[in-house]
Scaffold this active site. Structure first.
Site, PDB file in Angstrom:
ATOM      1  N   GLU A  49      35.473  48.563  33.542  1.00 19.08           N
ATOM      2  CA  GLU A  49      34.765  47.474  34.224  1.00 19.08           C
ATOM      3  C   GLU A  49      33.261  47.715  34.331  1.00 19.08           C
ATOM      4  OE1 GLU A  49      36.695  44.804  37.025  1.00 19.08           O
ATOM      5  OE2 GLU A  49      35.607  45.913  38.563  1.00 19.08           O
ATOM      6  N   LYS A  64      30.379  46.786  36.505  1.00 18.58           N
ATOM      7  CA  LYS A  64      30.335  46.376  37.913  1.00 18.58           C
ATOM      8  C   LYS A  64      29.085  46.966  38.552  1.00 18.58           C
ATOM      9  CE  LYS A  64      33.597  46.906  41.836  1.00 18.58           C
ATOM     10  NZ  LYS A  64      34.865  47.582  42.248  1.00 18.58           N
ATOM     11  N   LYS A  72      35.592  38.721  35.000  1.00 21.64           N
ATOM     12  CA  LYS A  72      36.083  39.103  36.319  1.00 21.64           C
ATOM     13  C   LYS A  72      35.341  38.262  37.337  1.00 21.64           C
ATOM     14  CE  LYS A  72      38.757  42.064  38.508  1.00 21.64           C
ATOM     15  NZ  LYS A  72      38.218  43.271  39.091  1.00 21.64           N
ATOM     16  N   ASN A  82      46.707  45.274  42.228  1.00 27.06           N
ATOM     17  CA  ASN A  82      45.472  45.773  42.832  1.00 27.06           C
ATOM     18  C   ASN A  82      45.811  46.707  43.984  1.00 27.06           C
ATOM     19  OD1 ASN A  82      42.861  46.259  43.568  1.00 27.06           O
ATOM     20  ND2 ASN A  82      42.205  44.114  43.425  1.00 27.06           N
ATOM     21  N   GLU A 119      45.213  48.734  39.132  1.00 30.82           N
ATOM     22  CA  GLU A 119      43.812  48.353  39.358  1.00 30.82           C
ATOM     23  C   GLU A 119      43.259  48.983  40.640  1.00 30.82           C
ATOM     24  OE1 GLU A 119      44.466  43.679  37.943  1.00 30.82           O
ATOM     25  OE2 GLU A 119      43.373  44.154  39.766  1.00 30.82           O
TER      26      GLU A 119
HETATM   27  O1  LIG Z   1      35.556  46.104  44.672  1.00 32.48           O
HETATM   28  C1  LIG Z   1      35.494  45.467  45.739  1.00 32.48           C
HETATM   29  O2  LIG Z   1      34.880  45.880  46.733  1.00 32.48           O
HETATM   30  C2  LIG Z   1      36.144  44.126  45.873  1.00 32.48           C
HETATM   31  C3  LIG Z   1      36.054  43.430  47.066  1.00 32.48           C
HETATM   32  C4  LIG Z   1      36.614  42.182  47.199  1.00 32.48           C
HETATM   33  C5  LIG Z   1      37.264  41.595  46.144  1.00 32.48           C
HETATM   34  C6  LIG Z   1      37.362  42.273  44.929  1.00 32.48           C
HETATM   35  C7  LIG Z   1      36.823  43.518  44.795  1.00 32.48           C
HETATM   36  N1  LIG Z   1      36.878  44.204  43.617  1.00 32.48           N
HETATM   37  C8  LIG Z   1      37.425  43.668  42.423  1.00 32.48           C
HETATM   38  C9  LIG Z   1      38.334  44.626  41.792  1.00 32.48           C
HETATM   39  O3  LIG Z   1      39.505  44.334  41.754  1.00 32.48           O
HETATM   40  C10 LIG Z   1      37.793  45.909  41.250  1.00 32.48           C
HETATM   41  O4  LIG Z   1      36.484  45.695  40.818  1.00 32.48           O
HETATM   42  C11 LIG Z   1      38.568  46.524  40.097  1.00 32.48           C
HETATM   43  O5  LIG Z   1      39.940  46.571  40.317  1.00 32.48           O
HETATM   44  C12 LIG Z   1      38.051  47.954  39.853  1.00 32.48           C
HETATM   45  O6  LIG Z   1      38.172  48.705  41.037  1.00 32.48           O
HETATM   46  P1  LIG Z   1      37.409  50.096  41.219  1.00 32.48           P
HETATM   47  O7  LIG Z   1      37.788  50.977  40.061  1.00 32.48           O
HETATM   48  O8  LIG Z   1      37.910  50.653  42.510  1.00 32.48           O
HETATM   49  O9  LIG Z   1      35.955  49.790  41.212  1.00 32.48           O
END
Ligand SMILES: O=C(O)c1ccccc1NCC(=O)[C@H](O)[C@H](O)COP(=O)(O)O
Length: 261
Positions: A56, A58, A118, A189, A219
């Site tokens: 991702e 991000k 996303k 998630n 996720e």
């Molecule tokens: O990441 C957040 O804080 C979040 C908050 C509210 C809604 C969605 C959010 N994230 C989206 C995702 O699902 C994540 O970006 C994705 O699964 C990757 O997660 P990570 O590896 O923990 O960054």
């Protein structure tokens, strides 16, 4: 009001505004090139004995604020591809994730990987917009939608040849997804979008419930090869990983280490 409700309220205002500038017909007239097979890319990595990684892009998040200061989506896309990722996920939501459609365009142009837009999909119009910028897949967050709109959004994606990653967080959402949707690419998630609490045990629990033929994606909150191995014990071989990779100096090496140990 919980965070997901807040995000969805902002999204409804944003979509209402964006819809004024272009119709679905206008969006569909934009040639974004052929769709790249998103689920197929994950399946190919898994069939070859590896893990299927959706890496991702991000920049920031509601739970962590700014994640990556020197942010360059094209560089990240190339680094993820070189490290062995199967697919990309690019956050395009601006208010909460500092995302942008241009990030998706830049990332997809820089590599050959299929790309997930996303974002928080609440209207089939967004699917046409996603395809017009090149997205190969969209996300449906079951917690965000009633059954009818969820089906319409999925249909809009499937009729454009796109894949749909269906995101669930508990048993009731999984049952709704399996009952009302056709896609069998299901993301669990680990993060509760209402509280931000993140626990890999959520994927382990729901993995026991999915029927054969489901491609399950773990996720959120995945930070090490040991996490991938842990989820693989439950039959999960595909992962969506953002923050832990975005924080690395050497993204290619970190991606390889995540996948191979
Ligand atoms: O990441 C957040 O804080 C979040 C908050 C509210 C809604 C969605 C959010 N994230 C989206 C995702 O699902 C994540 O970006 C994705 O699964 C990757 O997660 P990570 O590896 O923990 O960054």
């Amino acid at each position: 009001m919980n965070k997901l409700t807040e995000i969805l309220a902002t999204k409804a205002e944003e979509v209402a505004e964006r819809r004024k500038s272009r119709s679905v017909t206008q969006l569909d007239a934009i040639d974004a090139g052929a769709v790249r097979g998103f689920a197929a890319a994950l399946e190919k990595k898994i069939a070859a004995g590896g893990f299927g990684l959706i890496a991702e892009i991000k920049k920031a998040s509601p739970s962590k604020g700014l994640i990556r200061e020197d942010f360059n989506p094209a560089d990240h896309a190339r680094a993820y591809e070189a490290g062995g990722a199967a697919c990309l996920s690019v956050l395009t939501d601006a208010p909460w994730f500092q995302g942008h459609e241009e990030f998706l365009i830049a990332a997809r142009t820089a590599c050959a990987l299929p790309v997930l837009r996303k974002d928080f999909m609440i209207d089939p119009w967004q699917v046409a917009e996603a395809r017009s910028i090149g997205a190969d897949a969209i996300l449906i967050i079951v917690a965000a939608l009633d059954d009818g709109p969820m089906r319409e959004i999925e249909a809009a994606a499937l009729e454009r040849g796109m894949d749909v990653l269906v995101e669930v967080h508990d048993e009731a959402e999984l049952d709704r997804a399996l009952t009302h949707l056709r896609s069998r690419l299901i993301g669990v998630n680990n993060r509760d979008l209402r509280t931000f609490e993140t626990d890999l045990a959520v994927t382990e629990r729901l993995a026991q419930r999915v029927p054969p033929g489901t491609l399950l994606v773990g996720e959120s909150g995945i930070a090490a090869h040991a996490d991938c191995q842990r989820l693989a014990w439950s039959g999960v071989h595909a992962f969506l990983v953002g923050e832990s990779l975005m924080r690395q100096a050497d993204v290619t090496a970190a991606t390889r280490t995540l996948l191979e140990g």
